[in-house]
Every structure is written in structure tokens, then in C-alpha cells.
Design a protein around this motif. Structure first.
Motif, mmCIF file in Angstrom:
data_model
loop_
_atom_site.group_PDB
_atom_site.id
_atom_site.type_symbol
_atom_site.label_atom_id
_atom_site.label_comp_id
_atom_site.label_asym_id
_atom_site.label_seq_id
_atom_site.Cartn_x
_atom_site.Cartn_y
_atom_site.Cartn_z
ATOM 1 N N MET A 153 33.067 3.889 14.611
ATOM 2 C CA MET A 153 33.344 4.532 13.994
ATOM 3 C C MET A 153 32.701 4.189 12.065
ATOM 4 O O MET A 153 33.194 5.404 11.530
ATOM 5 C CB MET A 153 33.896 5.621 13.785
ATOM 6 C CG MET A 153 35.201 4.951 13.979
ATOM 7 S SD MET A 153 36.388 6.340 13.904
ATOM 8 C CE MET A 153 37.578 5.860 13.812
ATOM 9 N N ALA A 154 32.587 2.837 12.236
ATOM 10 C CA ALA A 154 32.851 2.280 10.677
ATOM 11 C C ALA A 154 31.115 2.867 10.366
ATOM 12 O O ALA A 154 30.012 2.786 10.805
ATOM 13 C CB ALA A 154 32.623 1.040 10.611
ATOM 14 N N LEU A 155 31.126 3.289 9.111
ATOM 15 C CA LEU A 155 30.208 3.564 8.403
ATOM 16 C C LEU A 155 29.915 2.864 7.285
ATOM 17 O O LEU A 155 29.204 3.111 5.893
ATOM 18 C CB LEU A 155 29.858 5.037 7.745
ATOM 19 C CG LEU A 155 30.612 5.906 8.778
ATOM 20 C CD1 LEU A 155 31.197 7.754 7.868
ATOM 21 C CD2 LEU A 155 29.360 6.539 8.876
ATOM 22 N N GLY A 156 29.889 1.245 6.921
ATOM 23 C CA GLY A 156 29.416 0.669 6.178
ATOM 24 C C GLY A 156 30.290 0.373 5.022
ATOM 25 O O GLY A 156 30.137 -0.207 4.457
ATOM 26 N N PHE A 200 38.125 10.544 9.616
ATOM 27 C CA PHE A 200 38.379 12.255 10.076
ATOM 28 C C PHE A 200 36.924 12.447 11.034
ATOM 29 O O PHE A 200 37.459 13.066 11.608
ATOM 30 C CB PHE A 200 38.307 13.086 8.875
ATOM 31 C CG PHE A 200 39.030 14.326 9.235
ATOM 32 C CD1 PHE A 200 39.802 15.083 9.497
ATOM 33 C CD2 PHE A 200 37.411 15.278 9.933
ATOM 34 C CE1 PHE A 200 39.618 16.176 10.315
ATOM 35 C CE2 PHE A 200 37.661 16.223 9.847
ATOM 36 C CZ PHE A 200 38.420 16.904 10.591
ATOM 37 N N PHE A 201 35.610 12.094 10.308
ATOM 38 C CA PHE A 201 34.559 12.872 11.067
ATOM 39 C C PHE A 201 34.454 11.224 12.520
ATOM 40 O O PHE A 201 34.219 11.792 13.148
ATOM 41 C CB PHE A 201 33.453 12.064 10.774
ATOM 42 C CG PHE A 201 33.180 13.447 9.672
ATOM 43 C CD1 PHE A 201 32.585 15.058 9.913
ATOM 44 C CD2 PHE A 201 33.398 13.735 8.131
ATOM 45 C CE1 PHE A 201 31.906 16.162 8.971
ATOM 46 C CE2 PHE A 201 33.217 15.005 7.429
ATOM 47 C CZ PHE A 201 32.733 16.454 8.213
ATOM 48 N N LEU A 219 27.622 15.894 9.812
ATOM 49 C CA LEU A 219 27.480 14.788 9.979
ATOM 50 C C LEU A 219 25.774 14.743 9.865
ATOM 51 O O LEU A 219 24.982 15.567 10.697
ATOM 52 C CB LEU A 219 28.173 13.957 11.293
ATOM 53 C CG LEU A 219 29.626 13.039 11.307
ATOM 54 C CD1 LEU A 219 29.729 13.410 12.488
ATOM 55 C CD2 LEU A 219 29.710 12.108 9.975
ATOM 56 N N SER A 220 25.485 13.868 9.032
ATOM 57 C CA SER A 220 23.666 13.647 9.260
ATOM 58 C C SER A 220 23.250 11.983 10.428
ATOM 59 O O SER A 220 24.490 12.758 11.080
ATOM 60 C CB SER A 220 23.495 12.808 7.973
ATOM 61 O OG SER A 220 23.520 11.499 8.187
ATOM 62 N N ALA A 221 22.366 12.342 11.147
ATOM 63 C CA ALA A 221 21.472 12.282 11.838
ATOM 64 C C ALA A 221 22.044 10.263 11.728
ATOM 65 O O ALA A 221 22.489 10.094 12.527
ATOM 66 C CB ALA A 221 19.813 12.245 11.895
ATOM 67 N N ARG A 256 24.518 8.494 13.705
ATOM 68 C CA ARG A 256 24.239 7.288 14.570
ATOM 69 C C ARG A 256 25.083 6.219 14.534
ATOM 70 O O ARG A 256 25.545 5.196 14.821
ATOM 71 C CB ARG A 256 22.625 6.531 13.728
ATOM 72 C CG ARG A 256 21.810 5.493 14.535
ATOM 73 C CD ARG A 256 20.757 4.949 14.193
ATOM 74 N NE ARG A 256 21.008 4.621 12.484
ATOM 75 C CZ ARG A 256 21.952 3.641 12.314
ATOM 76 N NH1 ARG A 256 21.912 2.150 13.057
ATOM 77 N NH2 ARG A 256 21.809 2.916 10.875
ATOM 78 N N ILE A 257 25.267 5.993 13.057
ATOM 79 C CA ILE A 257 26.308 4.688 12.801
ATOM 80 C C ILE A 257 27.775 4.569 12.869
ATOM 81 O O ILE A 257 28.701 3.901 13.691
ATOM 82 C CB ILE A 257 26.495 4.890 11.125
ATOM 83 C CG1 ILE A 257 25.501 4.579 10.145
ATOM 84 C CG2 ILE A 257 27.900 3.839 10.578
ATOM 85 C CD1 ILE A 257 25.428 5.231 8.917
ATOM 86 N N LEU A 258 28.109 6.645 12.773
ATOM 87 C CA LEU A 258 29.311 6.592 14.452
ATOM 88 C C LEU A 258 29.356 6.117 15.418
ATOM 89 O O LEU A 258 30.024 5.110 15.990
ATOM 90 C CB LEU A 258 29.613 7.377 13.757
ATOM 91 C CG LEU A 258 31.023 8.946 12.749
ATOM 92 C CD1 LEU A 258 30.936 10.299 12.771
ATOM 93 C CD2 LEU A 258 31.425 7.408 12.159
#
Length: 292
Positions: A1-4, A22-23, A79-81, A85-87
Motif C-alpha cells: 500500500m505504499a504510494l511512492g 490510513f487509506f 481513493l482515485s483509480a 492500483r498503487i495501494l
């Protein structure tokens, strides 16, 4: 679930990091949407004030990870698409932690850029570092073979296919491989990272274990401790590629840190989610499969 997000979290970025965590931990289970007021409320339990939360939300929206969405008259974010995807990709690295075996070999990334394209070289090096690669020489990077597909996808996404070659390799000589690994990766920095995690979160685990059953009145405290642990841990599996244990020092703290994180996650995730549902007024979770 890392977002970069990579590198050490500076104080002014911490609210943004906590929102990402959190998300990743609860957002999908409560339907992917949360009101601004509720997000401010839950982050206040970790000492984040409302202006910092609003500023962090705006930055994540600009990055394309959150979409503004109203529920009637209530302002909120989903959350966006791209965020979803990144999560999902991050879950595989964070919760399905892979430890390499020597028999699997290595993946080599070999690249060469003309001087006019040196910015691309820097971008690729940063991405490979984030994937957990070590450096043998300036244009040759190495990681356990299980990262081959992630490396391929990263190079392709960056549009650098024409500058890079990937190889599956076996070490045939001449250095002692453990000594070579200690040159290719900054093991002292990784050790310090894990020791800091243990100092901060192992006492928390021991305290909750001695506490016994977590009742409703303690779910808020469980939530705060769980989110802090997830936020501290989620970058580590990206910086550490899961090197073969026989090549690591006997005192390697990574194994113990992983046990502490997963035990804490197992103990606190459900009461934490119950607290988030209580704050947000959401119902039972969507049945998202638990990570293996």
C-alpha cells in the motif's frame, strides 16, 4: 500500500504519510470514501491538527491519489483509480514479504545513458533504490531474482526500455558473496532502520499483549498505535529487498522487526478498523481478501 513516498519522512510530510497509511489500512474496508471532517477527527488522535490535515489532503489530490467527492452536502475524498492500483501493488510488497533463497539467483539491471540524458539516469537510480536494489558499479544494479518482474515493470513505466538490459544471474566468483552483499547494500543503514522500529514499536506490542482483550473503550488507542506502526513499517520492505538470510549478519534486526510488525498488525488491525467504522459511521467491511 505504499504510494511512492521514499526516504525518511520529514516532519512537515508526516500528515501526508499518515493519510496514505490510513487509506491503505482502512480506506478500502469502509468503501474508499471518507468525509474531510472524519479524516480530521481520526488524525487528531495522532496529534495532527486540522490545517495540516487539509494541506496534506490537497497535496495528495494534486498528485492524483485522491479525488474530491461530495456525499450530499458532506465534502470528502475517495481513493482515485491510480491510488487504488498503487495501494494494491504495495500490499503485495508490504504484507507478502518475500525472503530470497540463494538458489533463485539474482536480477541484474544494466544501463547506459548519454550525458544529455543524465536526468533519466538519476530517475532510474532513484527507482531502483526504492525497489531495494544494490549497486555493484555505477551502471550495474543487483537484487534478488524475485524482484525481476517489478524491475521490468518499473523500467517500462519510465519509458527507459531502450537504455536498460535485464539479466538473470548466478554468482560464480570470486568474492565471498556475504562480503560482496555488504558492499552492494548499505546494511548498517538498514540495520539502524530496523532497530529504530523495534525501539519504537516492540514495547507497544508487549504492552498490548499484557493488556489482554481489547475492549471498545480501548479501540481508539489501538487505532493510534496500529496506524503509527503501519506508517513506520510500510517503506521498509521497499528499501530492503529480502536478502538471503545466510548472507546477513547474525545480529540482523530485520527478522525480529518483521515479527513485531506482523504480530502488532494481527493484534490491532480489527479493533482499529472497528474504531474507524465507529467514527465514520460505516458498516461491515467489503470482503477484501486478507494478505497472505
Amino acid at each position: 500500500m505504499a504510494l511512492g513516498d521514499s526516504g525518511t519522512e520529514s516532519p512537515n510530510r508526516r500528515p501526508r504519510s499518515l493519510i496514505v497509511s490510513f487509506f491503505g489500512s482502512y480506506g478500502r474496508d469502509i468503501g474508499g470514501w471518507i468525509s474531510v471532517a472524519d479524516l480530521i477527527s481520526v488524525l487528531a488522535e495522532l496529534g495532527v491538527d486540522a490545517p495540516a490535515t487539509r494541506s496534506a489532503i490537497s497535496r495528495l489530490k494534486r498528485r492524483g491519489l485522491l479525488d474530491a467527492e461530495r456525499n450530499g452536502r458532506v465534502a470528502g475524498y475517495r481513493l482515485s483509480a491510480e491510488g487504488m492500483r498503487i495501494l494494491a501493488e504495495g500490499d503485495l510488497r508490504i504484507f507478502n514479504r518475500q525472503v530470497a533463497h540463494l538458489s533463485e539467483g539474482w536480477v541484474l539491471v544494466i544501463f547506459s545513458f548519454p550525458e544529455s540524458e543524465r536526468r533519466k539516469r538519476h530517475v532510474l537510480r532513484s527507482q531502483l533504490t526504492w525497489l531495494g536494489f544494490g549497486t555493484t558499479t555505477a551502471g550495474v544494479w543487483i537484487a534478488p531474482a524475485h524482484l525481476s518482474e517489478q524491475a521490468r515493470q518499473a523500467v517500462h513505466k519510465l519509458g527507459m526500455d531502450g537504455y536498460v538490459e535485464l539479466f538473470h544471474a548466478t554468482h560464480l566468483g570470486f568474492s565471498d558473496l556475504a562480503e560482496a552483499v555488504a558492499r552492494w547494500w548499505d546494511l548498517p543503514a538498514l540495520q539502524e532502520m530496523y532497530e529504530t522500529f523495534l525501539e519504537d514499536h516492540e514495547p507497544v506490542l508487549n504492552s498490548w499483549r499484557s493488556h489482554g482483550t481489547i475492549t471498545r473503550e480501548h479501540e481508539g488507542a489501538a487505532f493510534a498505535d496500529h496506524l503509527r506502526a503501519v506508517d513506520a513499517w510500510r517503506r521498509m520492505p521497499f528499501l530492503d529487498p529480502g536478502l538471503p538470510p545466510e548472507l546477513l549478519p547474525a545480529s540482523w534486526a530485520g527478522r525480529r522487526a518483521a515479527r513485531v510488525f506482523f504480530d502488532l498488525h494481527t493484534l490491532l488491525h480489527e479493533p482499529s478498523l472497528a474504531h474507524v467504522r465507529a467514527v465514520t459511521g460505516t458498516g461491515p467491511p467489503h470482503h477484501r481478501p486478507a494478505p497472505a
